[in-house]
Design an enzyme around this catalytic site. Structure first.
Site, mmCIF file in Angstrom:
data_model
loop_
_atom_site.group_PDB
_atom_site.id
_atom_site.type_symbol
_atom_site.label_atom_id
_atom_site.label_comp_id
_atom_site.label_asym_id
_atom_site.label_seq_id
_atom_site.Cartn_x
_atom_site.Cartn_y
_atom_site.Cartn_z
ATOM 1 N N THR A 116 0.874 -1.051 -0.002
ATOM 2 C CA THR A 116 -0.082 -0.039 0.080
ATOM 3 C C THR A 116 1.026 1.147 -0.037
ATOM 4 O O THR A 116 2.106 1.191 -0.391
ATOM 5 C CB THR A 116 -1.035 -0.082 1.282
ATOM 6 O OG1 THR A 116 -2.038 1.076 1.113
ATOM 7 C CG2 THR A 116 -0.312 0.021 2.554
ATOM 8 N N ASN A 117 0.167 2.259 0.215
ATOM 9 C CA ASN A 117 1.132 3.674 0.470
ATOM 10 C C ASN A 117 0.542 4.411 1.601
ATOM 11 O O ASN A 117 -0.396 4.087 2.182
ATOM 12 C CB ASN A 117 0.864 4.472 -0.985
ATOM 13 C CG ASN A 117 -0.486 4.774 -1.451
ATOM 14 O OD1 ASN A 117 -1.122 5.246 -0.618
ATOM 15 N ND2 ASN A 117 -0.953 4.062 -2.539
ATOM 16 N N HIS A 118 0.938 5.430 1.861
ATOM 17 C CA HIS A 118 1.063 6.417 2.968
ATOM 18 C C HIS A 118 -0.333 7.296 2.751
ATOM 19 O O HIS A 118 -0.726 7.962 3.769
ATOM 20 C CB HIS A 118 2.065 7.231 3.117
ATOM 21 C CG HIS A 118 3.237 6.499 3.571
ATOM 22 N ND1 HIS A 118 3.386 5.829 4.702
ATOM 23 C CD2 HIS A 118 4.461 6.422 3.056
ATOM 24 C CE1 HIS A 118 4.458 5.211 4.763
ATOM 25 N NE2 HIS A 118 5.283 5.728 3.767
ATOM 26 N N ALA A 151 -4.791 7.642 -4.270
ATOM 27 C CA ALA A 151 -3.201 7.147 -4.583
ATOM 28 C C ALA A 151 -3.450 5.643 -4.934
ATOM 29 O O ALA A 151 -3.276 4.628 -3.837
ATOM 30 C CB ALA A 151 -2.498 7.292 -3.258
#
Length: 219
Positions: free
Chosen positions: A30-32, A97
């Site tokens: 995943t991402n932030h 995102a």
């Protein structure tokens, strides 16, 4: 916030948050992203009278009221939910995102630790923004987001042109007050005609400015 109902009669789809790409039943990539910018856009569009659909990856935020919220996990799920609703929208604002890559295979069982290093082959996910740009109905407004760490304006303008966008909202992760988890943002709104740099603002103030540009283009 009190808003003029200047988006009444407009159908607006907003995407928000990260995606999670499964490695096995326990782990994912995943991402932030926290979803704060996308949720601010959905809430402000609703307050301005729009008929809003929010397609959101996993976040810790309570969805805004009076918004049709569609929860997804993976980039593939987001692609399916956005593309099947796209044609009927007056505007689409892609603030999510979305992962560019996912594990090439998903293990049915938890992958056990081995001696030495491991290699995780990755496959490209479907490019939702590119699909929307290629299939955009006449009169629809399409806005993307671009988070960069270098050459922000140049990279964002390339993305605007390559993906047939009407507008792109660019920010640099390294600028103080911009980025994922905070309540502020520092963005530049880029269209074919101009670049407008907004100073440090709350994400709601930023959302209202983005919606001002959306309104201009869809009237």
């Amino acid at each position: 916030i009190a808003c003029k109902k200047d988006l009444q009669g407009k159908k607006i789809l907003v995407t928000a948050g990260p995606t999670q790409e499964a490695v096995d039943p326990v782990r994912y990539l995943t991402n932030h992203s926290t979803g704060k910018m996308g949720y601010a856009l959905a809430r402000c569009a609703m307050l301005r009278g729009a008929d809003v659909t929010l397609v959101t990856g996993p976040t810790a935020i309570t969805p805004p009221p009076f918004v049709q919220t569609v929860a997804v996990t993976s980039a593939e799920e987001m692609y399916q939910e956005v593309t099947k609703r796209a044609a009927e929208q007056n505007a689409i604002i892609m603030a999510a995102a979305v992962a560019d890559y996912r594990p090439a295979t998903v293990s049915a069982e938890k992958q056990k630790k081995q001696a030495g290093d491991a290699v995780l082959p990755l496959s490209r996910t479907k490019d939702i923004l590119a699909y929307l740009g290629e299939h955009k109905p006449a009169g629809q407004f399409l806005c993307g987001f671009s988070m960069e760490t270098e050459n922000m304006l140049e990279n964002s303008r390339k993305k605007l042109e390559k993906k047939h966008l009407d507008m792109i909202v660019a920010n640099n992760l390294k600028v103080e007050g911009a980025g994922f988890a905070g309540d502020t943002n520092v963005v530049t709104i880029i269209t074919g005609q101009e670049e407008v740099s907004l100073g440090k603002m709350t994400k709601e103030e930023t959302a209202l400015r983005i919606l001002d540009e959306t309104l201009k283009a869809t009237n």
